[in-house]
Design a protein around this motif. Structure first.
Motif, PDB file in Angstrom:
ATOM      1  N   ALA A 120       0.664  -1.301   0.007  1.00 36.07           N
ATOM      2  CA  ALA A 120      -0.040   0.177  -0.071  1.00 36.07           C
ATOM      3  C   ALA A 120       0.853   1.215   0.096  1.00 36.07           C
ATOM      4  O   ALA A 120       0.641   2.053  -0.796  1.00 36.07           O
ATOM      5  N   TRP A 121       1.897   1.136   0.776  1.00 36.16           N
ATOM      6  CA  TRP A 121       3.046   2.364   0.778  1.00 36.16           C
ATOM      7  C   TRP A 121       3.436   2.680  -0.711  1.00 36.16           C
ATOM      8  O   TRP A 121       3.619   3.639  -1.129  1.00 36.16           O
ATOM      9  N   MET A 122       3.724   1.501  -1.213  1.00 39.17           N
ATOM     10  CA  MET A 122       4.562   1.806  -2.551  1.00 39.17           C
ATOM     11  C   MET A 122       3.517   2.412  -3.680  1.00 39.17           C
ATOM     12  O   MET A 122       3.857   3.324  -4.506  1.00 39.17           O
ATOM     13  N   ALA A 123       2.424   1.875  -3.495  1.00 40.28           N
ATOM     14  CA  ALA A 123       1.234   2.512  -4.400  1.00 40.28           C
ATOM     15  C   ALA A 123       0.632   3.705  -4.020  1.00 40.28           C
ATOM     16  O   ALA A 123       0.697   4.688  -4.656  1.00 40.28           O
ATOM     17  N   ALA A 124       0.561   4.056  -2.672  1.00 43.77           N
ATOM     18  CA  ALA A 124       0.241   5.292  -2.397  1.00 43.77           C
ATOM     19  C   ALA A 124       1.540   6.351  -2.896  1.00 43.77           C
ATOM     20  O   ALA A 124       1.211   7.433  -3.276  1.00 43.77           O
ATOM     21  N   HIS A 125       2.714   6.159  -2.697  1.00 44.17           N
ATOM     22  CA  HIS A 125       3.741   7.142  -2.850  1.00 44.17           C
ATOM     23  C   HIS A 125       4.082   7.213  -4.161  1.00 44.17           C
ATOM     24  O   HIS A 125       4.274   8.320  -5.057  1.00 44.17           O
ATOM     25  N   ALA A 126       3.758   6.147  -5.327  1.00 48.75           N
ATOM     26  CA  ALA A 126       3.731   6.429  -6.568  1.00 48.75           C
ATOM     27  C   ALA A 126       2.513   7.196  -7.017  1.00 48.75           C
ATOM     28  O   ALA A 126       2.859   8.339  -7.848  1.00 48.75           O
ATOM     29  N   ILE A 127       1.575   7.250  -6.471  1.00 45.84           N
ATOM     30  CA  ILE A 127       0.267   8.262  -6.649  1.00 45.84           C
ATOM     31  C   ILE A 127       0.662   9.803  -6.360  1.00 45.84           C
ATOM     32  O   ILE A 127       0.339  10.453  -7.021  1.00 45.84           O
ATOM     33  N   THR A 128       0.959   9.770  -5.156  1.00 46.81           N
ATOM     34  CA  THR A 128       1.158  11.269  -4.422  1.00 46.81           C
ATOM     35  C   THR A 128       2.502  11.974  -5.286  1.00 46.81           C
ATOM     36  O   THR A 128       2.198  12.940  -5.423  1.00 46.81           O
ATOM     37  N   THR A 129       3.248  11.061  -5.564  1.00 45.38           N
ATOM     38  CA  THR A 129       4.406  11.740  -6.564  1.00 45.38           C
ATOM     39  C   THR A 129       3.904  12.146  -7.672  1.00 45.38           C
ATOM     40  O   THR A 129       4.412  13.441  -8.170  1.00 45.38           O
ATOM     41  N   ARG A 130       3.058  11.181  -8.379  1.00 48.33           N
ATOM     42  CA  ARG A 130       2.655  11.876  -9.481  1.00 48.33           C
ATOM     43  C   ARG A 130       1.697  13.189  -9.484  1.00 48.33           C
ATOM     44  O   ARG A 130       1.716  14.002 -10.225  1.00 48.33           O
TER      45      ARG A 130
ATOM     46  N   ASP B 178       9.721  14.184  -1.423  1.00 52.84           N
ATOM     47  CA  ASP B 178       9.103  12.929  -0.631  1.00 52.84           C
ATOM     48  C   ASP B 178       8.812  13.447   0.748  1.00 52.84           C
ATOM     49  O   ASP B 178       8.080  12.986   1.385  1.00 52.84           O
ATOM     50  N   LEU B 179       9.540  14.336   1.268  1.00 58.05           N
ATOM     51  CA  LEU B 179       9.151  14.758   2.575  1.00 58.05           C
ATOM     52  C   LEU B 179       7.731  15.788   2.685  1.00 58.05           C
ATOM     53  O   LEU B 179       7.128  15.717   3.574  1.00 58.05           O
ATOM     54  N   VAL B 180       7.681  16.524   1.524  1.00 63.18           N
ATOM     55  CA  VAL B 180       6.584  17.546   1.334  1.00 63.18           C
ATOM     56  C   VAL B 180       5.166  16.792   1.306  1.00 63.18           C
ATOM     57  O   VAL B 180       4.102  17.057   1.896  1.00 63.18           O
ATOM     58  N   ILE B 181       5.111  15.495   0.485  1.00 70.55           N
ATOM     59  CA  ILE B 181       4.173  14.757   0.263  1.00 70.55           C
ATOM     60  C   ILE B 181       3.925  13.614   1.348  1.00 70.55           C
ATOM     61  O   ILE B 181       3.119  12.798   1.365  1.00 70.55           O
TER      62      ILE B 181
ATOM     63  N   PRO C 221       3.043  13.218   4.716  1.00 69.88           N
ATOM     64  CA  PRO C 221       1.704  13.047   5.490  1.00 69.88           C
ATOM     65  C   PRO C 221       0.645  12.463   4.663  1.00 69.88           C
ATOM     66  O   PRO C 221      -0.083  11.720   5.049  1.00 69.88           O
ATOM     67  N   GLU C 222       0.337  13.074   3.419  1.00 69.24           N
ATOM     68  CA  GLU C 222      -0.675  12.783   2.495  1.00 69.24           C
ATOM     69  C   GLU C 222      -0.285  11.151   1.993  1.00 69.24           C
ATOM     70  O   GLU C 222      -1.289  10.404   1.753  1.00 69.24           O
ATOM     71  N   THR C 223       1.046  11.110   1.932  1.00 68.23           N
ATOM     72  CA  THR C 223       1.334   9.425   1.276  1.00 68.23           C
ATOM     73  C   THR C 223       0.977   8.581   2.221  1.00 68.23           C
ATOM     74  O   THR C 223       0.406   7.563   1.881  1.00 68.23           O
ATOM     75  N   VAL C 224       1.217   8.816   3.612  1.00 71.11           N
ATOM     76  CA  VAL C 224       0.925   7.973   4.931  1.00 71.11           C
ATOM     77  C   VAL C 224      -0.652   7.789   4.957  1.00 71.11           C
ATOM     78  O   VAL C 224      -1.181   6.667   4.995  1.00 71.11           O
ATOM     79  N   THR C 225      -1.328   8.703   4.835  1.00 70.06           N
ATOM     80  CA  THR C 225      -2.823   8.818   5.056  1.00 70.06           C
ATOM     81  C   THR C 225      -3.305   7.929   3.862  1.00 70.06           C
ATOM     82  O   THR C 225      -4.395   7.065   4.149  1.00 70.06           O
ATOM     83  N   LEU C 226      -2.938   8.042   2.617  1.00 73.10           N
ATOM     84  CA  LEU C 226      -3.454   7.433   1.542  1.00 73.10           C
ATOM     85  C   LEU C 226      -3.043   5.893   1.609  1.00 73.10           C
ATOM     86  O   LEU C 226      -3.892   4.991   1.231  1.00 73.10           O
ATOM     87  N   ALA C 227      -2.006   5.654   2.021  1.00 72.21           N
ATOM     88  CA  ALA C 227      -1.369   4.265   2.098  1.00 72.21           C
ATOM     89  C   ALA C 227      -1.959   3.590   3.410  1.00 72.21           C
ATOM     90  O   ALA C 227      -2.548   2.425   2.998  1.00 72.21           O
ATOM     91  N   ARG C 228      -2.557   4.171   4.338  1.00 77.43           N
ATOM     92  CA  ARG C 228      -3.494   3.603   5.380  1.00 77.43           C
ATOM     93  C   ARG C 228      -4.935   3.151   4.725  1.00 77.43           C
ATOM     94  O   ARG C 228      -5.537   2.213   4.988  1.00 77.43           O
ATOM     95  N   ILE C 229      -5.362   3.979   3.939  1.00 76.50           N
ATOM     96  CA  ILE C 229      -6.550   3.760   3.309  1.00 76.50           C
ATOM     97  C   ILE C 229      -6.367   2.748   2.405  1.00 76.50           C
ATOM     98  O   ILE C 229      -7.248   1.640   2.411  1.00 76.50           O
ATOM     99  N   LEU C 230      -5.487   2.504   1.384  1.00 75.75           N
ATOM    100  CA  LEU C 230      -5.169   1.508   0.350  1.00 75.75           C
ATOM    101  C   LEU C 230      -5.090   0.305   1.115  1.00 75.75           C
ATOM    102  O   LEU C 230      -5.460  -0.946   0.916  1.00 75.75           O
ATOM    103  N   ALA C 231      -4.224   0.203   2.191  1.00 80.23           N
ATOM    104  CA  ALA C 231      -4.130  -0.931   3.029  1.00 80.23           C
ATOM    105  C   ALA C 231      -5.261  -1.697   3.650  1.00 80.23           C
ATOM    106  O   ALA C 231      -5.374  -2.986   3.788  1.00 80.23           O
ATOM    107  N   THR C 232      -6.500  -0.842   4.006  1.00 86.95           N
ATOM    108  CA  THR C 232      -7.391  -1.391   4.767  1.00 86.95           C
ATOM    109  C   THR C 232      -8.752  -1.384   3.760  1.00 86.95           C
ATOM    110  O   THR C 232      -9.845  -1.785   4.173  1.00 86.95           O
ATOM    111  N   LEU C 233      -8.590  -1.343   2.423  1.00 88.84           N
ATOM    112  CA  LEU C 233      -9.561  -1.554   1.491  1.00 88.84           C
ATOM    113  C   LEU C 233      -9.940  -3.182   1.502  1.00 88.84           C
ATOM    114  O   LEU C 233      -9.082  -3.937   1.549  1.00 88.84           O
ATOM    115  N   PRO C 234     -11.207  -3.369   1.496  1.00 86.60           N
ATOM    116  CA  PRO C 234     -11.453  -5.008   1.361  1.00 86.60           C
ATOM    117  C   PRO C 234     -10.758  -5.616   0.430  1.00 86.60           C
ATOM    118  O   PRO C 234     -10.616  -5.427  -0.645  1.00 86.60           O
ATOM    119  N   HIS C 235     -10.181  -7.024   1.035  1.00 87.22           N
ATOM    120  CA  HIS C 235      -9.287  -7.654   0.140  1.00 87.22           C
ATOM    121  C   HIS C 235     -10.186  -8.652  -0.658  1.00 87.22           C
ATOM    122  O   HIS C 235     -11.037  -9.456  -0.274  1.00 87.22           O
TER     123      HIS C 235
END
Length: 317
Positions: free
Chosen positions: A208-218, A258-261, A263-277
């Motif tokens: 989830a972190w890797m996906a969120a980081h790619a998204i917020t970087t974009r 990477d530092l600027v984004i 907080p939002e990357t962590v927030t997004l990653a936590r959401i993606l990690a808890t989506l129904p599997h």
């Protein structure tokens, strides 16, 4: 790296892998350490080359002299952080003996100690690294404390969930920064670090972190969704870090990304990690509403080709 005095100096332990006879020759020329410096422990996640530089300093040597005196043959050339030293298993044991550290403890701290290194001889290989895999500057205060004042800087291959030192409010988001950034005037970074620690305990946290980081970087590169917030955060970081605008040809916008984004990357990653599997109980539009709420956005309407839409539609488990 910490330096712990022992009761009495001891000679470097010989390599006895093949016999019980001590190794003579080049390794026997290792000079005695500086007074009171007998055990040199690395920082957690420290780059091998960074650690060896400090070890050499304790013996009043340059790095090439230290390696030569321990009978380790160096191949190629390089410097930290654009390259890393990989040691053969024999060379790693010799370094551990000189440092008075157990080989297993050394390997545990130096994650790239024997990374892709042949093990039949005592050898060290300089390996060039792509930017994403380069070491970054360690927290200067952690370095001083760990080394008991003997070192003021070091390089580490820190994991993402250790991006920010919450104790000393420092972070190095890019290997092109020779020293960390001060983050005390951006308190949400410390809060994000604690949230990221919790994320690491989730079974899907890493993906989830890797996906969120790619998204917020974009989003950051394309100036989408959170641009105003990120510009303000970058401005606060620049005010506290004059060197951010004076680092080679790279812009502060890129160096601090990477530092600027974060907080939002962590927030997004936590959401993606808890989506129904393996489930589609929520539509992508419903999930976008949840994400917008968690990111404190009035709405979230990704454009065509947005990586978040692609993830929710095609990629998510």
């Amino acid at each position: 790296m910490s330096q712990t005095p022992l009761a009495a100096p001891a000679a470097a332990a010989p390599d006895t892998e093949r016999s019980h006879a001590p190794v003579v020759g080049a390794w026997a020329r290792t000079p005695p350490p500086a007074a009171g410096v007998l055990r040199i422990r690395p920082l957690p996640y420290e780059a091998t080359a960074s650690y060896l530089e400090h070890l050499a300093h304790a013996y009043r040597l340059a790095l090439p002299q230290l390696l030569d005196s321990t009978g380790i043959t160096v191949h190629a050339h390089g410097t930290t952080p654009t390259a890393e030293l990989a040691l053969s298993s024999i060379a790693a044991r010799r370094v551990a003996a000189v440092a008075r550290v157990q080989p297993a403890d050394l390997a545990l701290a130096l994650h790239r100690l024997t990374h892709h290194a042949p093990g039949s001889t005592a050898a060290a290989h300089w390996k060039p690294l792509d930017v994403p895999h380069r070491a970054v500057a360690a927290c200067t205060l952690c370095t001083r404390q760990h080394s008991r004042g003997a070192a003021g800087s070091a390089w580490v291959h820190r994991p993402w969930h250790r991006l920010v030192c919450v104790r000393h409010h420092q972070a190095a988001p890019d290997p092109r920064l020779a020293s960390p950034l001060h983050t005390g005037n951006v308190p949400e970074l410390a809060a994000a670090r604690h949230a990221h620690q919790r994320l690491t305990r989730h079974p899907r946290g890493a993906s989830a972190w890797m996906a969120a980081h790619a998204i917020t970087t974009r989003w950051y590169d394309q100036q989408q969704h959170l641009t105003d917030r990120w510009h303000r955060r970058l401005h606060h970081l620049a005010l506290a870090n004059a060197h951010l605008d004076h680092t080679g040809n790279a812009s502060a916008t890129l160096l601090a990304r990477d530092l600027v984004i974060y907080p939002e990357t962590v927030t997004l990653a936590r959401i993606l990690a808890t989506l129904p599997h393996q489930s589609r109980t929520r539509s992508p539009r419903d999930v976008l509403g949840v994400i917008a709420h968690r990111l404190q956005l009035a709405n979230l309407t990704p454009v065509t080709g947005d990586p978040l839409t692609a993830y929710l539609t095609h990629t998510r488990p």
